[in-house]
Design a protein around this motif. Sequence first.
Motif, short mmCIF file in Angstrom:
data_model
loop_
_atom_site.label_atom_id
_atom_site.label_comp_id
_atom_site.label_asym_id
_atom_site.label_seq_id
_atom_site.Cartn_x
_atom_site.Cartn_y
_atom_site.Cartn_z
N GLU A 27 2.32 5.46 -11.36
CA GLU A 27 3.35 6.44 -11.02
C GLU A 27 2.80 7.50 -10.07
OE1 GLU A 27 6.87 8.94 -13.34
OE2 GLU A 27 5.17 8.13 -14.45
N GLU A 28 1.56 7.93 -10.33
CA GLU A 28 0.93 8.92 -9.45
C GLU A 28 0.73 8.36 -8.05
OE1 GLU A 28 -2.59 10.94 -10.67
OE2 GLU A 28 -1.96 11.06 -12.75
N VAL A 29 0.25 7.12 -7.96
CA VAL A 29 -0.03 6.51 -6.65
C VAL A 29 1.26 6.33 -5.85
CG1 VAL A 29 -0.86 4.43 -5.50
CG2 VAL A 29 -2.12 5.36 -7.43
N ILE A 30 2.30 5.84 -6.51
CA ILE A 30 3.57 5.60 -5.82
C ILE A 30 4.19 6.92 -5.37
CG2 ILE A 30 5.91 4.66 -6.06
CD1 ILE A 30 4.72 2.72 -8.17
N ALA A 31 4.15 7.91 -6.26
CA ALA A 31 4.74 9.21 -5.92
C ALA A 31 4.01 9.88 -4.76
CB ALA A 31 4.74 10.12 -7.14
N GLY A 32 2.71 9.65 -4.65
CA GLY A 32 1.94 10.28 -3.60
C GLY A 32 1.60 9.34 -2.46
N ASN A 33 2.36 8.24 -2.32
CA ASN A 33 2.01 7.25 -1.30
C ASN A 33 2.17 7.83 0.09
OD1 ASN A 33 4.47 5.82 0.30
ND2 ASN A 33 5.20 6.62 -1.67
N LYS A 34 1.32 7.37 1.00
CA LYS A 34 1.34 7.84 2.37
C LYS A 34 2.07 6.89 3.31
CE LYS A 34 -3.05 10.28 1.77
NZ LYS A 34 -4.45 10.43 2.23
N SER A 35 2.48 5.71 2.81
CA SER A 35 3.16 4.74 3.67
C SER A 35 4.62 5.10 3.89
CB SER A 35 3.07 3.34 3.04
OG SER A 35 3.72 3.33 1.78
N ASP A 105 -5.12 -2.36 -2.47
CA ASP A 105 -6.24 -1.44 -2.31
C ASP A 105 -6.11 -0.24 -3.22
OD1 ASP A 105 -7.33 -3.09 -0.39
OD2 ASP A 105 -6.35 -2.07 1.26
N ASN A 106 -4.86 0.07 -3.63
CA ASN A 106 -4.62 1.17 -4.57
C ASN A 106 -4.53 0.66 -6.01
OD1 ASN A 106 -4.41 3.45 -2.80
ND2 ASN A 106 -2.52 2.58 -2.03
N LEU A 107 -4.89 -0.63 -6.19
CA LEU A 107 -4.91 -1.23 -7.53
C LEU A 107 -3.54 -1.27 -8.19
CD1 LEU A 107 -8.20 0.43 -8.78
CD2 LEU A 107 -7.93 -1.76 -7.63
N ILE A 108 -2.50 -1.48 -7.35
CA ILE A 108 -1.15 -1.66 -7.85
C ILE A 108 -0.72 -3.08 -7.52
CG2 ILE A 108 1.24 -0.85 -7.79
CD1 ILE A 108 -0.66 1.22 -8.84
N SER A 109 -0.20 -3.80 -8.49
CA SER A 109 0.21 -5.19 -8.26
C SER A 109 1.49 -5.25 -7.44
CB SER A 109 0.42 -5.91 -9.60
OG SER A 109 1.03 -7.17 -9.38
N PRO A 110 1.55 -6.12 -6.41
CA PRO A 110 2.80 -6.30 -5.66
C PRO A 110 3.94 -6.84 -6.53
CG PRO A 110 0.94 -7.15 -4.40
CD PRO A 110 0.44 -6.83 -5.78
N SER A 111 3.62 -7.35 -7.73
CA SER A 111 4.67 -7.82 -8.62
C SER A 111 5.55 -6.67 -9.10
CB SER A 111 4.05 -8.53 -9.84
OG SER A 111 3.24 -7.63 -10.58
N CYS A 112 5.08 -5.42 -8.94
CA CYS A 112 5.88 -4.26 -9.33
C CYS A 112 6.99 -3.95 -8.31
CB CYS A 112 4.99 -3.03 -9.47
SG CYS A 112 3.73 -3.17 -10.77
N LEU A 113 6.93 -4.55 -7.12
CA LEU A 113 7.94 -4.30 -6.10
C LEU A 113 9.26 -4.94 -6.47
CD1 LEU A 113 5.78 -4.97 -2.91
CD2 LEU A 113 6.67 -2.77 -3.63
#
Length: 424
Positions: A27-35, A105-113
Motif C-alpha cells: 500500500e505504501e509503495v503504490i500510494a507513493g509510486n512515481k510512475s 523492482d519494488n517487490l510488488i507482484s504484477p498479479s495485484c494489477l
Amino acid sequence: MQIKKGPYGYYAIEKLDSPDKICAYAEEVIAGNKSDFYLQPVTELFGSVAMCCFEFSGYLQLTDPEFSVFSPGRKTASHKKDNKNLSLRRRSVGDLFYAFAKLLDNLISPSCLVLDPNMMFSDPDGIQVKMCCLPIKSHPDDLCISSLGAARLEELLNCDFFKSIITDDEKNALVYSVKENNEEMFLKTAGIIRGDDGDDPFPSGNQSSETKGFITLPAGIRQLSKTERDLLTAVLSSVLSVLSILGKMPLPCILFFLLAVIILITTMMNQKKTEASMKKAESQEQSRQRSSILFSDPLISMPDEYSAGSKNEAAVNPYVPLTTGKLTLLSDNKNTNSNYSLYLDKTTIGSDCFLSDIVLDEPGIAPLHAVIKQVNGSFYLEPAKGSGKTFIEDSPVENGISYEIKSGQKITVGDIEFRFRTNN
C-alpha cells in the motif's frame, strides 16, 4: 470490483473477505509510486471485511467508445490531431508496460494489477492511463512477469482502446513474453511501442550473444567448446567442398557442402535452445532473488499444499530473510502516515520529497532531517548536520553522529514521535 458514486466523486471498490490480505508495504509503495499510472488505494476496515477504494473522478473508462475512433493505419492529413494523440497514446502505453515490470523492482507482484478494461481509466484525450493495483499479499513465486497472466493480458489488449494503439505483432509479443516469463522480451516490446526502437532501458556492460562475433578464434583445439568444434568442422567441410570443385570432383563437393549445411543448422538450433534455457534460468533466479528480499519464511502466506510440509520443504524454498524496520506513529498527526517501512540500507527522513524517502511536511522538519542506516542487521539513526531537533527516548542526539537504535525505542523527529521496531 464495483464502481460507485460517492459524495465527492467516483470510486472503484474491491471487497476483501479478510483484512489480513492487505499488505501495508504494498500500500505504501503504490500510494507513493512515481510512475503516475496507479490510482492511490484507500483501505477501510469493517469488522472482518476490508474495502479497497480507488477514486477516478475526472477520468473515463477505457471501454468508453470515445477511445476507439481511429486506428494506427489512419494517417490522412485531415486527422493530424488524431495522429498526434495516437503517438502520445503509444508512448503512454509503452511507459505503462514498463511500469508493470518496475513493480517487480519494488517487490510488488504484477498479479495485484486489475487488468479489467472496465476498471482502467484515462483522461478525455486518452493519453493518461490510470489503473488499480490492489495492495494485497501475494505468493513469493509471483514476483515474475508471468504472474500478469497471459490470458488476462490478452483479454485486456483485445479491448478497442489498445487495438487502436498497438499492432497485432506487438500484442502477440507481449502475451508470448508473459507466457514464457521473458522479462527482457516484454521490456523490449514495450520500448518499441513507446518509440525508442526497443532500446534496453536498463543497459548492462555485457554484450549479448547476438552482438558478439559468431566465431571466436581459440587459443588451441583443446580449449574449444563443442559449438566451436562443430563450427570448425563446418568451415573445414566448406573448404574441402571448394577444393573438390577446383579438382573437378562433383560428388565429394556436394557431400562436403551438405555436411557443412547440416552442421550449421544443428549448431544454430542447439545455440537457440541453450540461450532460451539460460534466459529462463536467469528469469527464475531473478524471481527467487526478489522473493528472498520480501519473504523471510518460505511457508508464509502460502497455500495449504505448501504449508502442509516439514523442514524438508523449507530447505527446498530457501528464502533468505531480510531484516526490516518499521516506524509507527505515536503523535496525533493527521498529515503523517501511521506506519513507515524501513527495508533499504539507507532511509532518509525530511520535508523535501526529492531528498527524502519518508516525507514529513511539518514545521520543525528540515529538508533532509535524518538518515536511518541498516548495517549487518542493526539500525543506526544519524541526524543530518544543520537539521532540527531529533530525540531517542526523549534524549537529544547530536547532528552528524550515528546512534544505534533498538526495537521498541521511541524516536522523535521535530515534534513527531514514532515507535521503532524490527521484524526480529
